[in-house]
Design a protein around this motif. Structure first.
Motif, short mmCIF file in Angstrom:
data_model
loop_
_atom_site.label_atom_id
_atom_site.label_comp_id
_atom_site.label_asym_id
_atom_site.label_seq_id
_atom_site.Cartn_x
_atom_site.Cartn_y
_atom_site.Cartn_z
N HIS A 38 2.02 0.23 6.49
CA HIS A 38 3.11 -0.38 7.49
C HIS A 38 3.61 -1.68 6.72
CE1 HIS A 38 0.15 0.95 11.29
NE2 HIS A 38 0.76 1.73 10.33
N ARG A 39 5.03 -1.81 7.10
CA ARG A 39 5.55 -2.86 6.50
C ARG A 39 4.90 -4.26 6.84
NH1 ARG A 39 11.73 -1.79 6.09
NH2 ARG A 39 12.07 0.35 6.38
N GLY A 40 4.78 -5.02 5.73
CA GLY A 40 4.23 -6.43 6.10
C GLY A 40 2.60 -6.41 5.94
N GLU A 41 1.99 -5.54 5.63
CA GLU A 41 0.53 -5.33 5.71
C GLU A 41 0.24 -5.46 3.96
OE1 GLU A 41 -1.49 -2.35 7.39
OE2 GLU A 41 -0.55 -0.72 6.39
N VAL A 42 -1.03 -5.75 3.96
CA VAL A 42 -1.74 -5.66 2.73
C VAL A 42 -2.61 -4.26 2.93
CG1 VAL A 42 -3.23 -6.38 0.96
CG2 VAL A 42 -1.79 -8.08 2.07
N PHE A 43 -2.42 -3.15 2.33
CA PHE A 43 -3.11 -1.96 2.47
C PHE A 43 -4.14 -1.78 1.36
CE2 PHE A 43 -4.25 2.37 2.54
CZ PHE A 43 -4.39 2.76 3.57
N GLY A 44 -5.38 -1.76 1.27
CA GLY A 44 -6.38 -1.69 0.29
C GLY A 44 -6.73 -0.16 0.01
N VAL A 45 -6.78 0.30 -1.05
CA VAL A 45 -7.55 1.55 -1.66
C VAL A 45 -8.63 1.21 -2.09
CG1 VAL A 45 -6.89 3.63 -2.80
CG2 VAL A 45 -5.15 2.77 -1.60
N LEU A 46 -9.83 1.42 -1.62
CA LEU A 46 -11.03 1.03 -2.21
C LEU A 46 -11.70 2.37 -2.77
CD1 LEU A 46 -13.25 -1.13 -2.54
CD2 LEU A 46 -14.13 -0.23 -0.52
N GLY A 47 -12.09 2.20 -4.20
CA GLY A 47 -12.89 3.41 -4.63
C GLY A 47 -13.47 2.97 -6.11
N PRO A 48 -14.22 3.68 -6.57
CA PRO A 48 -14.91 3.15 -7.81
C PRO A 48 -13.98 3.73 -9.23
CG PRO A 48 -15.83 5.32 -7.02
CD PRO A 48 -14.89 4.82 -6.03
N GLN A 210 -11.51 -9.28 2.00
CA GLN A 210 -10.67 -10.56 2.06
C GLN A 210 -9.27 -10.48 2.23
OE1 GLN A 210 -11.51 -14.04 1.86
NE2 GLN A 210 -13.50 -13.42 2.09
N LEU A 211 -8.62 -9.38 1.59
CA LEU A 211 -7.10 -9.36 1.59
C LEU A 211 -6.50 -8.20 2.62
CD1 LEU A 211 -6.42 -9.51 -2.22
CD2 LEU A 211 -6.13 -11.31 -0.55
N ALA A 212 -7.38 -6.92 2.83
CA ALA A 212 -6.72 -6.00 3.34
C ALA A 212 -6.61 -5.98 4.84
CB ALA A 212 -7.25 -4.61 2.87
N ASP A 213 -5.41 -5.68 5.34
CA ASP A 213 -5.41 -5.45 6.90
C ASP A 213 -5.89 -4.07 7.22
OD1 ASP A 213 -3.58 -7.74 7.57
OD2 ASP A 213 -2.25 -6.74 6.22
N ARG A 214 -5.87 -2.96 6.17
CA ARG A 214 -6.44 -1.82 6.55
C ARG A 214 -7.00 -1.23 5.01
NH1 ARG A 214 -3.37 2.44 8.26
NH2 ARG A 214 -1.55 1.57 7.89
N ILE A 215 -7.92 -0.34 5.25
CA ILE A 215 -8.54 0.16 3.84
C ILE A 215 -8.50 1.35 3.90
CG2 ILE A 215 -10.61 0.02 2.42
CD1 ILE A 215 -11.22 -2.73 3.70
#
Length: 348
Positions: A38-48, A210-215
């Motif tokens: 989404h516009r205006g968010e921090v979207f995190g992609v988490l993985g090794p 800490q940072l991501a609105d969604r992950i």
């Protein structure tokens, strides 16, 4: 209780990926990934390491071709409109792409000129970025004298010369000390406050938290889960009811009550009069507390602790993110077979 996210409209989306695929021989580095940022968010992609995070980012940034599926940036197709897409995003990779033989000021001026800014505007923009990223005192130093954190901040500054509305950050704090990581986190938050959208890849659970609105959790090229940090933690269903009793003599009776109600023995810490009771659902804590009250067991303090993202990742994938192996990761240019593009070759 977490409110479910309603489907975003096209105008609200900065990034959309549908069935994204990248194939290397018989191996799928990215295997049918769907994303909506989404516009205006921090979207995190988490993985090794080797999960396919960087490969996915590079496809969406037009740096490598998409083998299957579809990607869009602000509604523009990544395959058919790559020149438009490149004007809408800035990319910062795991390894600084600045010129080692130039100073920070010279790097910023050079990249600004390459992106079409006039001489005066290039100098003005460079000075502003030096101030924003706390690099003024190092402005005339050669990049070879920079610390890792300074290089990373300069690389991010370079990607923001034209103030793109979308920023891709590929593991921006890998290898940084805790203080410098905290500075980078503050910078990322400030970018979002100023209106940017950030797509962030990371192997650090605390960073995503800490940072991501969604992950989105990525493992072996596939998305295995997506949601807010709280939603992901709740999905594991292993919250803990932490009790501190008034009387240590009540520990055994408390343990018996908890095991009878929930079918699992709690963890006792006699020296601090504490009882840690695993819960499948947070509302089970009420049942335990009522039962203890009915038995006259006095409680000094009560907390319900949600699972950590570490526990979530372990539950979803069966292994951790491999953060401890960070120091042993291959150097730039030594890509692992599990992901042929885990080093970002950033193109400005």
């Amino acid at each position: 209780m977490t409110t479910p996210h309603r489907p975003a409209t096209d105008r609200e989306l900065a990034v959309r990926a549908v069935g994204l695929v990248k194939q290397y021989g018989d191996q799928r580095a990215v295997d049918g990934v769907d994303l909506e940022v989404h516009r205006g968010e921090v979207f995190g992609v988490l993985g090794p390491n080797g999960a396919g995070k960087t490969t996915m980012l590079k496809m969406l940034a037009t740096l490598i071709p998409i083998d299957g599926g579809r990607g869009e940036v602000f509604g523009h197709d990544v395959r058919t409109e790559p020149h438009v897409v490149r004007q809408l995003l800035g990319v910062t990779g795991q390894y600084a792409s600045v010129d080692e033989n130039l100073t920070a000021s010279e790097n910023l001026w050079l990249f600004a000129r390459l992106q079409g800014l006039g001489r005066t505007e290039a100098r003005r923009r460079g000075q502003h970025l030096l101030e924003q990223f706390d690099l003024v005192e190092a402005a005339t130093k050669p990049i070879s004298a920079f610390s890792g954190g300074m290089r990373r901040r300069l690389d991010l500054a370079v990607s923001l010369i034209t103030r793109p509305p979308l920023i891709f950050l590929d593991e921006p704090t890998t290898g940084l000390d805790p203080r410098t990581r905290g500075q980078m986190w503050d910078t990322i938050r400030e970018l979002v406050r100023e209106g940017s959208t950030v797509l962030l890849t990371t192997q650090y659970l605390d960073e995503a938290d800490q940072l991501a609105d969604r992950i989105a959790v990525i493992d072996h090229g596939r998305k295995v889960a997506e949601g807010t940090a709280d939603e992901l933690k709740s999905s594991v269903g292993r919250a803990t009811l932490q009790l501190q009793l008034v009387d240590v003599a009540d520990l055994a009776a408390t343990a018996a009550v908890a095991e009878q109600l929930l079918g699992e023995a709690p963890v006792l810490t006699p020296e601090s009069r504490r009882v840690n009771i695993p819960l499948q659902r947070t509302d089970q804590s009420v049942d335990v507390l009522v039962a203890l009250r009915d038995r006259g067991i006095a409680i000094e303090s009560v907390t319900v602790q949600k699972p950590s993202l570490d526990e979530v990742f372990l539950a979803l994938t069966g292994h951790d993110t491999g953060q401890e192996a960070d120091a042993a990761a291959p150097a730039a240019g030594e890509a692992t077979p599990s992901d042929h593009s885990e080093q970002m070759e950033t193109s400005r």
